[in-house]
Design a protein around this motif. Structure first.
Motif, PDB file in Angstrom:
ATOM      1  N   HIS A  19      14.757  92.822  20.307  1.00 50.98           N
ATOM      2  CA  HIS A  19      14.682  93.257  18.864  1.00 50.98           C
ATOM      3  C   HIS A  19      15.412  94.585  19.377  1.00 50.98           C
ATOM      4  O   HIS A  19      16.351  95.085  18.530  1.00 50.98           O
ATOM      5  N   TYR A  20      14.745  95.327  20.153  1.00 50.73           N
ATOM      6  CA  TYR A  20      15.594  96.710  20.098  1.00 50.73           C
ATOM      7  C   TYR A  20      16.621  96.843  20.786  1.00 50.73           C
ATOM      8  O   TYR A  20      17.392  97.807  20.256  1.00 50.73           O
TER       9      TYR A  20
ATOM     10  N   ASP B 162      10.129  92.519  22.181  1.00 52.08           N
ATOM     11  CA  ASP B 162      10.437  93.687  21.681  1.00 52.08           C
ATOM     12  C   ASP B 162      11.662  94.466  22.279  1.00 52.08           C
ATOM     13  O   ASP B 162      12.566  95.024  21.715  1.00 52.08           O
TER      14      ASP B 162
ATOM     15  N   LEU C  77       7.974 102.912  17.833  1.00 51.25           N
ATOM     16  CA  LEU C  77       8.865 101.957  17.684  1.00 51.25           C
ATOM     17  C   LEU C  77       8.186 100.457  16.943  1.00 51.25           C
ATOM     18  O   LEU C  77       8.733  99.732  16.600  1.00 51.25           O
TER      19      LEU C  77
ATOM     20  N   LYS D  73      19.236  94.812  19.938  1.00 48.48           N
ATOM     21  CA  LYS D  73      19.890  94.556  18.683  1.00 48.48           C
ATOM     22  C   LYS D  73      20.007  95.797  18.112  1.00 48.48           C
ATOM     23  O   LYS D  73      20.925  96.179  17.229  1.00 48.48           O
ATOM     24  N   GLN D  74      18.763  96.719  17.578  1.00 48.64           N
ATOM     25  CA  GLN D  74      18.576  97.689  16.910  1.00 48.64           C
ATOM     26  C   GLN D  74      19.732  98.726  17.394  1.00 48.64           C
ATOM     27  O   GLN D  74      20.235  99.594  16.614  1.00 48.64           O
ATOM     28  N   LEU D  75      19.824  98.824  18.551  1.00 49.77           N
ATOM     29  CA  LEU D  75      20.555  99.672  19.374  1.00 49.77           C
ATOM     30  C   LEU D  75      22.084  99.269  19.457  1.00 49.77           C
ATOM     31  O   LEU D  75      23.035 100.132  19.670  1.00 49.77           O
TER      32      LEU D  75
ATOM     33  N   SER E  32       9.718  93.319  15.536  1.00 48.50           N
ATOM     34  CA  SER E  32      10.708  92.651  14.534  1.00 48.50           C
ATOM     35  C   SER E  32       9.654  92.419  13.456  1.00 48.50           C
ATOM     36  O   SER E  32      10.028  92.091  12.276  1.00 48.50           O
TER      37      SER E  32
END
Ligand code: BES
Ligand code: MN
Ligand code: ZN
Length: 509
Positions: A372-373, A369, A239, A375-377, A350
């Motif tokens: 950010h992760y 992190d 990631l 949000k990505q999920l 990011s």
């Protein structure tokens, strides 16, 4: 602990110990009428039995004041314990203190009983005494008693199990029975979830490594029906979590990235609430090592992550109609020849670059992190909890945790939840001027912002990674560990934030 709600007359109920809450309604030192003080109007004989004590002036019903009566006249119980909940807010009104006072009084009753080897607790639901509905009062009592049942002495070989065997709450037959039962059951789940978090926080760093935290999280998720994945270094590399990886480098213990999902049967909106937690299982400070004095307490640097695990446990059991995911970033912050160093530049997931000024400001790196992760999920709203800064304790002491919010509507929902959870979070600012303090000459950001406004500059750092997604940040460093026992709760891990986070989630359901 067995928990039960019954609708029956308190005076006619057989019990080892019956707890009755009383409110101090005295004006100018003159006790009020007995019916006002003890409106559980069951019979004149009950009033006669307790009334004398209340009018004598010997027991004043101040907050958490206790009085034990053996073989009380006109009660089926063996003992009656009077517990004061303090002064009515307005002496002219018939309503009394709120849920905060009631939670403490319930906890006081439980710890009073435990310390005397009385392990079956029966409590009369107070009616007009508190500014709360019967359902709220029932919930609050369950929360207070279950939190009070927790003791941190797990590793003492002479530990005597003093935990309560049962809690029976007695409500009048006249009240809203289904509503009160729902409130009571909710309180049990919340209290137990708070204690779940506290048990994790209490574990020493040698026992609770990131790997073990991942295992405990997985076991809990299996138990309550949540999907849960636990990843380690390989996934962090895949990631490109360069900030989180930087923190993990110094330790021989591999990190854990814990991801849990709660999927309701009928979600009513597209909202996905992302819960992100800091779980440093031990924070030595790394190369910027902390002083030896008090360092042992840094085992509780995973309290934010534990709070998120406690919250999602409660959510799985309460089943609100909103999607929730949790991302917990767990690592050990250690100095070693492989450890990250001041001056290092890390590239976060990011893409933002971070100049490390102090390796002891590790929490914001793992959260960068994690946010950010999440949000990505798919998180549409974010909340994080962390024992992030000593500075928040300097700013607010130990009676308020720090809170930050990038969005007014999201904050309003959190604030509404606080009315029920009774926890104190004080909002601190996020003005753009503070951003200057974390500007770097070599990278996008520095991981510290100097002495002034340390809790705020830490929050400003996180804000860079929350971006435009509505976000709340809870800095619980000052409240996650209680240095002194109180009459209603042991010392040690407090479990702060669990119930407030759940209350926030419930606002979206
Ligand atoms: N875990 C600490 C914060 C902390 C301090 C938690 C006291 C509980 C009690 C955090 O990682 C930390 O060390 N923060 C530093 C930041 C500083 C280097 C900018 C701090 O507060 O000193
Ligand atoms: Mn630190
Ligand atoms: Zn830390």
């Amino acid at each position: 602990m067995k928990t039960e709600l019954k609708f029956a007359l308190a005076s006619a109920t057989a019990a080892e110990l019956l707890v009755i809450f009383t409110v101090d309604q005295s004006v100018d030192g003159t006790p009020a009428d007995i019916p006002a003080v003890f409106p559980l109007t069951e019979s004149q004989t009950v009033h006669d039995s307790i009334g004398e004590i209340l009018t004598s002036g010997e027991f004043r019903s101040t907050a958490n004041e206790t009085l034990l009566i053996h073989q009380p006249k006109s009660f089926a119980a063996k003992r009656v314990l009077l517990v004061g909940i303090g002064k009515a807010a307005d002496p002219a009104s018939t309503t009394g203190p709120g849920v905060v006072a009631l939670r403490k009084a319930a906890g006081t009753a439980a710890r009073y009983a435990k310390s005397r080897g009385l392990r079956a607790l029966t409590i009369a639901l107070p009616q007009t005494l508190v500014e709360a509905t019967d359902a709220e009062a029932a919930r609050t009592i369950a929360e207070g008693v279950i939190a009070a049942d927790f003791d941190p002495d797990t590793y003492r070989s002479d530990r005597k199990d003093q935990s309560l065997t049962s809690l029976t709450l007695l409500g009048s037959e006249r009240i809203d029975q289904p509503g009160t039962l729902a409130g009571f059951e909710e309180g049990v789940i919340l209290g137990e979830s708070q204690n779940f978090a506290r048990a994790l926080i209490n574990e020493p760093g040698n026992v609770l490594t990131p790997t073990v935290l991942g295992e405990r999280a997985k076991a809990m998720c299996d138990e309550v029906g949540l999907t849960c994945e636990v990843y380690s270094t390989a996934k962090l590399e895949e990631l490109k979590m360069g900030a989180f990886l930087g923190v993990t480098r110094g330790s021989a213990e591999p990190p854990a990235l814990i991801v849990a999902h709660y999927e309701p049967a009928n979600p009513t909106s597209e909202v996905v609430l992302g819960l992100v937690g800091k779980a440093i299982t031990f924070d030595t400070g790394g190369i910027s090592i902390k002083p030896a004095d008090g360092m042992e307490k840094m085992k509780y640097d995973m309290a934010g992550g534990a709070a998120m695990l406690g919250a999602i446990r409660a959510i799985a059991l309460l089943k609100p109609n909103v999607r929730v995911l949790a991302v917990i970033c767990s690592a050990e912050n250690m100095p070693s020849s492989r450890a990250y160093k001041p001056g290092d530049v890390l590239t976060a997931m990011s893409g933002k670059t971070i100049e490390v000024i102090n390796t002891d400001a590790e929490g914001r790196l793992v959260l960068a992190d994690g946010l950010h992760y999440a949000k990505q999920l798919g998180a549409t709203h974010l909340i994080d909890a962390a024992t992030l800064t000593g500075a928040v304790g300097v700013a607010l002491g130990v009676h308020n945790a720090g809170a930050f919010a990038s969005d007014e509507a999201t904050w309003a929902k959190f604030e509404d939840g606080l009315k029920l959870s009774g926890e104190r979070f004080w909002r601190l600012p996020l003005h753009s001027e503070y951003r200057e303090q974390i500007k770097s000459h070599i990278a996008d950001l520095m991981n510290t912002g100097g002495r002034y406004g340390g809790a705020i500059t830490a929050a400003m750092f996180l804000k860079e990674f929350a971006g435009d997604t509505p976000w709340i940040h809870l800095d619980i460093a000052g409240l996650a560990w209680l240095d002194d026992a109180k009459g209603w709760i042991s010392k040690g891990p407090s479990g702060v934030a669990v119930r407030s986070i759940v209350a926030w989630v419930q606002q979206y359901a």
